[in-house]
Design a protein around this motif. Sequence first.
Motif, PDB file in Angstrom:
ATOM      1  N   VAL A 211       0.851  -1.188   0.000  1.00  7.87           N
ATOM      2  CA  VAL A 211       0.000   0.000   0.000  1.00  7.87           C
ATOM      3  C   VAL A 211       0.889   1.240   0.000  1.00  7.87           C
ATOM      4  CG1 VAL A 211      -1.798   1.298   1.221  1.00  7.87           C
ATOM      5  CG2 VAL A 211      -1.818  -1.216   1.269  1.00  7.87           C
ATOM      6  N   ASP A 212       0.635   2.141  -0.959  1.00  6.82           N
ATOM      7  CA  ASP A 212       1.346   3.425  -1.005  1.00  6.82           C
ATOM      8  C   ASP A 212       0.752   4.368   0.040  1.00  6.82           C
ATOM      9  OD1 ASP A 212       3.206   3.166  -3.282  1.00  6.82           O
ATOM     10  OD2 ASP A 212       1.367   2.908  -4.451  1.00  6.82           O
ATOM     11  N   PHE A 213       1.624   5.019   0.805  1.00  2.00           N
ATOM     12  CA  PHE A 213       1.178   5.973   1.816  1.00  2.00           C
ATOM     13  C   PHE A 213       1.730   7.353   1.515  1.00  2.00           C
ATOM     14  CE2 PHE A 213      -0.918   3.155   4.507  1.00  2.00           C
ATOM     15  CZ  PHE A 213      -1.314   3.781   5.684  1.00  2.00           C
ATOM     16  N   PRO A 214       0.974   8.394   1.872  1.00  2.00           N
ATOM     17  CA  PRO A 214       1.572   9.730   1.851  1.00  2.00           C
ATOM     18  C   PRO A 214       2.579   9.828   2.986  1.00  2.00           C
ATOM     19  CG  PRO A 214      -0.573   9.813   2.903  1.00  2.00           C
ATOM     20  CD  PRO A 214      -0.408   8.404   2.381  1.00  2.00           C
ATOM     21  N   LEU A 215       3.576  10.668   2.839  1.00  2.66           N
ATOM     22  CA  LEU A 215       4.516  10.902   3.932  1.00  2.66           C
ATOM     23  C   LEU A 215       3.743  11.402   5.143  1.00  2.66           C
ATOM     24  CD1 LEU A 215       7.643  10.979   4.512  1.00  2.66           C
ATOM     25  CD2 LEU A 215       7.453  13.444   4.156  1.00  2.66           C
ATOM     26  N   PHE A 216       4.026  10.856   6.305  1.00  2.00           N
ATOM     27  CA  PHE A 216       3.309  11.320   7.494  1.00  2.00           C
ATOM     28  C   PHE A 216       4.298  11.668   8.603  1.00  2.00           C
ATOM     29  CE2 PHE A 216       3.345   6.693   7.447  1.00  2.00           C
ATOM     30  CZ  PHE A 216       3.717   6.319   8.728  1.00  2.00           C
ATOM     31  N   PHE A 217       3.953  12.686   9.346  1.00  2.00           N
ATOM     32  CA  PHE A 217       4.842  13.188  10.388  1.00  2.00           C
ATOM     33  C   PHE A 217       4.021  13.990  11.378  1.00  2.00           C
ATOM     34  CE2 PHE A 217       4.616  16.186   6.923  1.00  2.00           C
ATOM     35  CZ  PHE A 217       4.373  17.395   7.549  1.00  2.00           C
ATOM     36  N   ILE A 218       4.583  14.200  12.554  1.00  2.00           N
ATOM     37  CA  ILE A 218       3.978  15.076  13.557  1.00  2.00           C
ATOM     38  C   ILE A 218       4.763  16.382  13.561  1.00  2.00           C
ATOM     39  CG2 ILE A 218       3.691  15.443  16.044  1.00  2.00           C
ATOM     40  CD1 ILE A 218       2.958  12.537  16.331  1.00  2.00           C
ATOM     41  N   ASP A 219       4.055  17.478  13.425  1.00  7.80           N
ATOM     42  CA  ASP A 219       4.688  18.795  13.406  1.00  7.80           C
ATOM     43  C   ASP A 219       5.089  19.170  14.831  1.00  7.80           C
ATOM     44  OD1 ASP A 219       5.442  21.408  13.205  1.00  7.80           O
ATOM     45  OD2 ASP A 219       3.685  22.077  12.093  1.00  7.80           O
ATOM     46  N   ILE A 220       6.340  18.877  15.199  1.00  4.28           N
ATOM     47  CA  ILE A 220       6.775  19.146  16.569  1.00  4.28           C
ATOM     48  C   ILE A 220       6.955  20.635  16.818  1.00  4.28           C
ATOM     49  CG2 ILE A 220       7.901  16.910  16.795  1.00  4.28           C
ATOM     50  CD1 ILE A 220      10.588  18.342  16.475  1.00  4.28           C
ATOM     51  N   ALA A 221       7.015  21.414  15.729  1.00  5.02           N
ATOM     52  CA  ALA A 221       7.206  22.849  15.894  1.00  5.02           C
ATOM     53  C   ALA A 221       5.898  23.613  16.022  1.00  5.02           C
ATOM     54  CB  ALA A 221       7.995  23.416  14.712  1.00  5.02           C
ATOM     55  N   GLU A 222       4.783  22.966  15.701  1.00  3.85           N
ATOM     56  CA  GLU A 222       3.496  23.672  15.632  1.00  3.85           C
ATOM     57  C   GLU A 222       3.188  24.428  16.920  1.00  3.85           C
ATOM     58  OE1 GLU A 222      -1.178  22.754  14.550  1.00  3.85           O
ATOM     59  OE2 GLU A 222       0.239  21.117  14.874  1.00  3.85           O
ATOM     60  N   SER A 351      14.319  12.622   5.512  1.00  2.00           N
ATOM     61  CA  SER A 351      14.548  13.102   6.871  1.00  2.00           C
ATOM     62  C   SER A 351      13.449  14.074   7.274  1.00  2.00           C
ATOM     63  CB  SER A 351      15.900  13.827   6.952  1.00  2.00           C
ATOM     64  OG  SER A 351      16.055  14.459   8.189  1.00  2.00           O
ATOM     65  N   PHE A 352      12.930  13.888   8.488  1.00  2.00           N
ATOM     66  CA  PHE A 352      11.977  14.849   9.013  1.00  2.00           C
ATOM     67  C   PHE A 352      12.662  16.186   9.290  1.00  2.00           C
ATOM     68  CE2 PHE A 352      10.038  10.773  10.464  1.00  2.00           C
ATOM     69  CZ  PHE A 352       8.903  10.851   9.687  1.00  2.00           C
ATOM     70  N   SER A 353      13.980  16.174   9.443  1.00  4.07           N
ATOM     71  CA  SER A 353      14.676  17.409   9.810  1.00  4.07           C
ATOM     72  C   SER A 353      14.514  18.490   8.744  1.00  4.07           C
ATOM     73  CB  SER A 353      16.162  17.138  10.065  1.00  4.07           C
ATOM     74  OG  SER A 353      16.829  16.707   8.890  1.00  4.07           O
ATOM     75  N   ILE A 354      14.431  18.094   7.453  1.00  2.29           N
ATOM     76  CA  ILE A 354      14.268  19.141   6.441  1.00  2.29           C
ATOM     77  C   ILE A 354      12.872  19.748   6.515  1.00  2.29           C
ATOM     78  CG2 ILE A 354      15.983  18.029   4.950  1.00  2.29           C
ATOM     79  CD1 ILE A 354      13.621  17.460   2.987  1.00  2.29           C
ATOM     80  N   ILE A 375      10.666  14.068  -1.272  1.00  2.00           N
ATOM     81  CA  ILE A 375      10.057  14.780  -0.147  1.00  2.00           C
ATOM     82  C   ILE A 375      10.112  16.291  -0.376  1.00  2.00           C
ATOM     83  CG2 ILE A 375      10.313  15.304   2.317  1.00  2.00           C
ATOM     84  CD1 ILE A 375      11.290  12.397   2.655  1.00  2.00           C
ATOM     85  N   ALA A 376      11.259  16.777  -0.844  1.00  2.38           N
ATOM     86  CA  ALA A 376      11.407  18.215  -1.092  1.00  2.38           C
ATOM     87  C   ALA A 376      10.413  18.707  -2.137  1.00  2.38           C
ATOM     88  CB  ALA A 376      12.837  18.522  -1.523  1.00  2.38           C
ATOM     89  N   GLU A 377      10.208  17.895  -3.171  1.00  2.00           N
ATOM     90  CA  GLU A 377       9.258  18.282  -4.217  1.00  2.00           C
ATOM     91  C   GLU A 377       7.824  18.199  -3.711  1.00  2.00           C
ATOM     92  OE1 GLU A 377       7.871  16.779  -8.688  1.00  2.00           O
ATOM     93  OE2 GLU A 377       9.784  16.111  -7.841  1.00  2.00           O
ATOM     94  N   THR A 378       7.511  17.135  -2.971  1.00  2.00           N
ATOM     95  CA  THR A 378       6.141  16.937  -2.486  1.00  2.00           C
ATOM     96  C   THR A 378       5.715  18.071  -1.563  1.00  2.00           C
ATOM     97  OG1 THR A 378       6.388  14.530  -2.642  1.00  2.00           O
ATOM     98  CG2 THR A 378       4.624  15.362  -1.213  1.00  2.00           C
ATOM     99  N   TYR A 379       6.628  18.530  -0.705  1.00  2.00           N
ATOM    100  CA  TYR A 379       6.282  19.553   0.279  1.00  2.00           C
ATOM    101  C   TYR A 379       6.861  20.925  -0.051  1.00  2.00           C
ATOM    102  CZ  TYR A 379       4.159  15.973   3.109  1.00  2.00           C
ATOM    103  OH  TYR A 379       3.326  14.974   3.551  1.00  2.00           O
ATOM    104  N   ASP A 380       7.317  21.086  -1.294  1.00  2.00           N
ATOM    105  CA  ASP A 380       7.812  22.382  -1.758  1.00  2.00           C
ATOM    106  C   ASP A 380       8.853  22.947  -0.791  1.00  2.00           C
ATOM    107  OD1 ASP A 380       8.012  24.565  -3.444  1.00  2.00           O
ATOM    108  OD2 ASP A 380       6.395  25.675  -2.450  1.00  2.00           O
ATOM    109  N   ILE A 381       9.840  22.109  -0.476  1.00  2.00           N
ATOM    110  CA  ILE A 381      10.918  22.518   0.430  1.00  2.00           C
ATOM    111  C   ILE A 381      12.104  22.966  -0.403  1.00  2.00           C
ATOM    112  CG2 ILE A 381      12.480  21.747   2.267  1.00  2.00           C
ATOM    113  CD1 ILE A 381      10.344  19.653   2.996  1.00  2.00           C
ATOM    114  N   GLY A 382      12.489  24.183  -0.249  1.00  2.00           N
ATOM    115  CA  GLY A 382      13.557  24.758  -1.059  1.00  2.00           C
ATOM    116  C   GLY A 382      14.942  24.375  -0.577  1.00  2.00           C
ATOM    117  N   CYS A 383      15.365  23.158  -0.864  1.00  2.00           N
ATOM    118  CA  CYS A 383      16.700  22.692  -0.462  1.00  2.00           C
ATOM    119  C   CYS A 383      17.747  23.069  -1.509  1.00  2.00           C
ATOM    120  CB  CYS A 383      16.720  21.173  -0.317  1.00  2.00           C
ATOM    121  SG  CYS A 383      15.648  20.484   0.941  1.00  2.00           S
TER     122      CYS A 383
END
Length: 436
Positions: A211-222, A351-354, A375-383
Amino acid sequence: MKSQLEIPSNFYEPLTIAVVMPHPWKGGFFRVACMLANMLSELDFRGRPISVILSVPPDYEYETTFLKPNVRVNSFLIQQVKSDDERFVSEEARNRLCSEGNELPVVSAVTTYPLRDTRLVDSIDGYILLNALFYEGVFVSTKPTAIYMADLIQRHVPAIYGAESNYDSPNWTADRNQRATLKNAHAVFTTTPGTKQDVLTYGGVSKSKHVDFPLFFIDIAEKHINSPKEVVGQFTDLLTGEKITPGESPYFLWVTNASPHKNQVNGLDMLRSYYDQGGDLDCYICGPVTELLVPGASALPYLQSVHAKIKSLGPLASRLKIVSYVNEGFYLELLRKAEFLWHNVLYDNGSFSIIEAKIVGTPILSSSYPQIKYIAETYDIGCEFFDPRSIEDGAASLAQMSRRKTRSKPTNMAINQVDFRKNLLSVLELMFPIKN
């Protein structure tokens, strides 16, 4: 004649699922377990509510900050069992594990006590294992089992399991057990295309079970973004014993651990070149078991090579500050105050760190490899990216990032809750198929 549909006797009873952490890993791994447990606890499955137990290793230290109140926590213990013990090994699993005439050792949750009042393994209806890596044997159960696979790094960086080529060494025996456990599971799910491919081709998992899953994480900074910033005190640099106050001098943050896939040897050569060419930022090093990077802290061959690299830096080693593992509040402040995050790795599931750096507005310099780019592309992270195997490119990229003065605004990030729930239900459908 009955005038209404007959309802099964257990229709209203909760379906009890144990989310299992086989190893005492910290940080993002624990938060993944929390995220799975929390989301499961919000679902019902074919009209039945789900009761969730987060099963952790004995004496595992954890915080309940990220867990919903209705998720129970208890210890998970395994024990070797006989492959012909029908209480724990199904006929299908027994035939599969012994099919090649080379019987594999098997383990099961014989001494799991998820419910302290009953102390019955039978209280569990199904297991969701995280990574399913067991040194003692192949995990089996007569209860349905699903596996979340973060990665199979050993396929790409075999050095994480040591230099020996002996297939019977403990690490490669665990690899064999892990792949057999994957094949034996009712369902396997992954979050990146690269890991999916590894699970199918190296792990031998059938496509029908994946089963394909979306990346999942808990926003510890929220909870920190709109609240007063925590005041971070001093920490002790484990290399020198010096007391350091974060932010007194500019630095970048290297989040790592003590495994070879984290590219420490190449990274230290990049740092040498960076400082030789006039690099002016200190490098703070934090993460689980990074205290093992201190020279003399471990006799493992790979870590001794890291120790030798640090010693060879001579006076330049004073630019390194080993913080070790810190709590989330301290980590977020280190990340906020850093000039940039350095994600230096040969291969993993990302990495969740990015994501955390993007949330707090800290620029990111990352190794270039498929999962992190996904991950960078999926979440528009400018690495900014560099080649982790090129000392020259790594050092030049560090220098370029050191000159960068722009930062992003802190931002909230969220997972795709709809897809997460839908795909989690798909996993449960594979675990509990409707019988004809």
